[in-house]
Design a protein around this motif. Structure first.
Motif, PDB file in Angstrom:
ATOM      1  N   ARG A 133       0.847  -1.198   0.000  1.00 18.09           N
ATOM      2  CA  ARG A 133       0.000   0.000   0.000  1.00 18.09           C
ATOM      3  C   ARG A 133       0.884   1.250   0.000  1.00 18.09           C
ATOM      4  N   THR A 134       1.404   1.574  -1.181  1.00 17.92           N
ATOM      5  CA  THR A 134       2.457   2.571  -1.307  1.00 17.92           C
ATOM      6  C   THR A 134       2.006   3.824  -2.041  1.00 17.92           C
ATOM      7  N   ALA A 135       2.782   4.882  -1.856  1.00 20.10           N
ATOM      8  CA  ALA A 135       2.646   6.128  -2.610  1.00 20.10           C
ATOM      9  C   ALA A 135       4.057   6.646  -2.860  1.00 20.10           C
ATOM     10  N   ALA A 136       4.432   6.778  -4.136  1.00 22.21           N
ATOM     11  CA  ALA A 136       5.778   7.192  -4.516  1.00 22.21           C
ATOM     12  C   ALA A 136       5.732   8.537  -5.215  1.00 22.21           C
ATOM     13  N   THR A 137       6.657   9.425  -4.877  1.00 23.07           N
ATOM     14  CA  THR A 137       6.736  10.740  -5.499  1.00 23.07           C
ATOM     15  C   THR A 137       8.122  11.322  -5.280  1.00 23.07           C
ATOM     16  N   SER A 138       8.505  12.253  -6.156  1.00 18.31           N
ATOM     17  CA  SER A 138       9.744  13.008  -5.962  1.00 18.31           C
ATOM     18  C   SER A 138       9.434  14.434  -5.526  1.00 18.31           C
ATOM     19  N   CYS A 139       8.143  14.748  -5.351  1.00 17.06           N
ATOM     20  CA  CYS A 139       7.735  16.080  -4.918  1.00 17.06           C
ATOM     21  C   CYS A 139       7.797  16.183  -3.398  1.00 17.06           C
ATOM     22  N   ARG A 140       7.847  17.394  -2.932  1.00 20.54           N
ATOM     23  CA  ARG A 140       7.835  17.630  -1.493  1.00 20.54           C
ATOM     24  C   ARG A 140       6.421  17.414  -0.967  1.00 20.54           C
ATOM     25  N   VAL A 141       6.314  16.652   0.109  1.00 11.83           N
ATOM     26  CA  VAL A 141       5.012  16.332   0.704  1.00 11.83           C
ATOM     27  C   VAL A 141       4.838  17.198   1.938  1.00 11.83           C
ATOM     28  N   CYS A 142       3.747  17.963   1.964  1.00 10.34           N
ATOM     29  CA  CYS A 142       3.465  18.864   3.089  1.00 10.34           C
ATOM     30  C   CYS A 142       2.171  18.438   3.764  1.00 10.34           C
ATOM     31  N   GLY A 143       2.280  17.846   4.952  1.00 11.71           N
ATOM     32  CA  GLY A 143       1.105  17.456   5.718  1.00 11.71           C
ATOM     33  C   GLY A 143       0.227  16.483   4.972  1.00 11.71           C
ATOM     34  N   THR A 144      -1.070  16.768   4.970  1.00 15.69           N
ATOM     35  CA  THR A 144      -2.046  15.907   4.293  1.00 15.69           C
ATOM     36  C   THR A 144      -2.319  16.358   2.867  1.00 15.69           C
ATOM     37  N   GLU A 145      -1.695  17.434   2.427  1.00 14.03           N
ATOM     38  CA  GLU A 145      -1.919  17.938   1.064  1.00 14.03           C
ATOM     39  C   GLU A 145      -1.302  16.984   0.042  1.00 14.03           C
ATOM     40  N   ALA A 146      -2.074  16.701  -1.030  1.00 16.06           N
ATOM     41  CA  ALA A 146      -1.591  15.788  -2.064  1.00 16.06           C
ATOM     42  C   ALA A 146      -0.417  16.414  -2.803  1.00 16.06           C
ATOM     43  N   PRO A 147       0.635  15.630  -3.115  1.00 15.62           N
ATOM     44  CA  PRO A 147       1.769  16.171  -3.878  1.00 15.62           C
ATOM     45  C   PRO A 147       1.362  16.489  -5.301  1.00 15.62           C
ATOM     46  N   LEU A 148       2.239  17.209  -6.005  1.00 19.58           N
ATOM     47  CA  LEU A 148       1.936  17.592  -7.381  1.00 19.58           C
ATOM     48  C   LEU A 148       1.696  16.365  -8.248  1.00 19.58           C
ATOM     49  N   TRP A 149       2.511  15.325  -8.063  1.00 20.59           N
ATOM     50  CA  TRP A 149       2.276  14.059  -8.746  1.00 20.59           C
ATOM     51  C   TRP A 149       2.724  12.917  -7.838  1.00 20.59           C
ATOM     52  N   GLU A 150       2.120  11.763  -8.028  1.00 21.59           N
ATOM     53  CA  GLU A 150       2.498  10.583  -7.265  1.00 21.59           C
ATOM     54  C   GLU A 150       2.019   9.333  -7.991  1.00 21.59           C
ATOM     55  N   ILE A 151       2.632   8.220  -7.649  1.00 23.43           N
ATOM     56  CA  ILE A 151       2.226   6.916  -8.160  1.00 23.43           C
ATOM     57  C   ILE A 151       1.792   6.073  -6.975  1.00 23.43           C
ATOM     58  N   ARG A 152       0.540   5.680  -6.961  1.00 19.18           N
ATOM     59  CA  ARG A 152       0.024   4.833  -5.893  1.00 19.18           C
ATOM     60  C   ARG A 152      -0.070   3.404  -6.408  1.00 19.18           C
ATOM     61  N   ALA A 153       0.333   2.461  -5.575  1.00 22.34           N
ATOM     62  CA  ALA A 153       0.346   1.067  -6.000  1.00 22.34           C
ATOM     63  C   ALA A 153       0.003   0.171  -4.823  1.00 22.34           C
ATOM     64  N   ALA A 154      -0.572  -0.983  -5.159  1.00 28.68           N
ATOM     65  CA  ALA A 154      -0.880  -1.950  -4.116  1.00 28.68           C
ATOM     66  C   ALA A 154       0.393  -2.553  -3.545  1.00 28.68           C
ATOM     67  N   ARG A 155       1.421  -2.669  -4.396  1.00 27.45           N
ATOM     68  CA  ARG A 155       2.671  -3.287  -3.946  1.00 27.45           C
ATOM     69  C   ARG A 155       3.822  -2.790  -4.802  1.00 27.45           C
ATOM     70  N   VAL A 156       4.961  -2.560  -4.157  1.00 25.94           N
ATOM     71  CA  VAL A 156       6.181  -2.162  -4.843  1.00 25.94           C
ATOM     72  C   VAL A 156       7.305  -3.054  -4.351  1.00 25.94           C
ATOM     73  N   VAL A 157       8.100  -3.573  -5.289  1.00 26.87           N
ATOM     74  CA  VAL A 157       9.267  -4.380  -4.948  1.00 26.87           C
ATOM     75  C   VAL A 157      10.507  -3.622  -5.405  1.00 26.87           C
ATOM     76  N   HIS A 158      11.421  -3.384  -4.471  1.00 29.76           N
ATOM     77  CA  HIS A 158      12.676  -2.705  -4.774  1.00 29.76           C
ATOM     78  C   HIS A 158      13.779  -3.740  -4.871  1.00 29.76           C
ATOM     79  N   ASP A 159      14.349  -3.868  -6.056  1.00 32.45           N
ATOM     80  CA  ASP A 159      15.467  -4.777  -6.289  1.00 32.45           C
ATOM     81  C   ASP A 159      16.748  -3.980  -6.101  1.00 32.45           C
ATOM     82  N   GLU A 160      17.403  -4.147  -4.952  1.00 38.70           N
ATOM     83  CA  GLU A 160      18.596  -3.372  -4.656  1.00 38.70           C
ATOM     84  C   GLU A 160      19.758  -3.753  -5.561  1.00 38.70           C
ATOM     85  N   ILE A 161      19.853  -5.023  -5.913  1.00 37.91           N
ATOM     86  CA  ILE A 161      20.960  -5.474  -6.764  1.00 37.91           C
ATOM     87  C   ILE A 161      20.760  -5.003  -8.200  1.00 37.91           C
TER      88      ILE A 161
END
Length: 320
Positions: A133-161
């Motif tokens: 239950r993720t929300a990804a963005t490169s914008c600055r997040v201020c409180g409960t205000e929605a960022p300029l853009w974001e990607i919401r996803a049920a699941r995100v897998v980060h492959d470090e290698i």
């Protein structure tokens, strides 16, 4: 790095020393108080900080239950690594053998560019981190205000290698409004310098084009060539931007084109920019710069340049 830090902390537990200490050069644990209960539970409370090999963990309390073989961390938790990863969480439960780890109410920041908040983060210890239950963005997040853009996803897998991010059931949102949905998508890790994938979207607005969105996609064509394809989608225009770059042994070149269609304007409109420089024999340097547009207003309408005239040139010179 986090796994190595926790493994080093495990070296502190068998000693059960009720004072801030250094783990024989492996790790350092500092807290306002460190106590050991009769049930062999080590508890460090108050401004707890652990250091190991450039990785730092800060928390309100760390508890190790030898009988349950469980390490619990109470937040707010902050973990920073030399690779640029930053984890924050409200609470964490980690297997001392590091076969599994769980962070709740967590956030992952990659290379100070992309932040991914999640209800929980599971670290598998195999180079894969799963975020639910993720929300990804490169914008600055201020409180409960929605960022300029974001990607919401049920699941995100980060492959470090592999330095990749994999999204499941992803929705791209602008100012909190869903724009489009993808069942699966992949983004390169910000720490990866050159890899094919979607780049950070950009919003724009102008009197001529209206409100719009740029969706750049980077295509790696090899170690010395790449192509960036950027569709512009606006209320009053459509534009396809292509940027090709190539490095040679003795020089470089870059070619940028725009093919546009505007509402109420003569179509198609275009712009072409090409530049490069090459080192020739006998200390001669060759440089060129080519500029061409379909009409005088194209550069201003698409905010490409504020110059009032085109300037194309071809120059060869030698300095001694």
């Amino acid at each position: 790095m986090i796994r190595r830090l926790l493994a080093a902390l495990m070296g502190l537990m068998p000693a059960m020393t009720p004072l801030p200490l250094a783990a024989q050069g492996l790790a350092q644990l500092v807290a306002d108080s460190v106590t050991v209960t009769a049930q062999e539970v080590l508890v460090a409370r108050g401004n707890v900080e652990a250091f190991y090999d450039g990785t730092r963990l800060s928390a309100s309390a760390i508890t190790y239950d030898r009988a349950a073989d469980r390490l619990s961390v109470t937040g707010p938790i902050l973990i920073t690594t030399p690779e640029g990863e930053v984890f924050t969480a409200e609470a964490a439960e980690i297997d001392p053998r590091l076969e599994a780890g769980l962070l709740r109410g967590a956030r992952l920041v990659l290379d100070r560019q992309l932040q991914v908040s999640a209800a929980r983060i599971d670290r598998t210890g195999t180079g894969l981190t799963a975020l639910t239950r993720t929300a990804a963005t490169s914008c600055r997040v201020c409180g409960t205000e929605a960022p300029l853009w974001e990607i919401r996803a049920a699941r995100v897998v980060h492959d470090e290698i592999g330095q990749q991010l994999y999204f499941d059931d992803a929705t791209f949102r602008v100012a909190g409004v869903p724009v489009f949905w993808l069942p699966r998508m992949r983004l390169p890790d910000p720490t990866l310098e050159r890899a094919s994938g979607l780049l950070v979207p950009q919003l724009f607005s102008s009197d001529a084009l209206g409100f719009g969105l740029k969706l750049p996609y980077f295509i790696r064509l090899g170690g010395r060539r790449d192509l960036t394809v950027t569709p512009w989608i606006a209320t009053g225009a459509r534009n396809l931007e292509l940027r090709y770059r190539q490095a040679f042994r003795s020089g470089w070149t870059q070619i940028e084109t725009h093919l546009a269609e505007d509402d109420g304007a003569v179509s198609p409109r275009y712009a072409l920019f090409a530049e490069g420089a090459f080192a020739l024999p006998r200390d001669i340097r060759l440089e060129f710069d080519l500029e061409a547009v379909s009409d005088e207003a194209f550069l201003l309408d698409y905010d490409l340049s504020d110059q009032d005239r085109l300037d194309s040139s071809l120059r060869a010179y030698r300095l001694r």
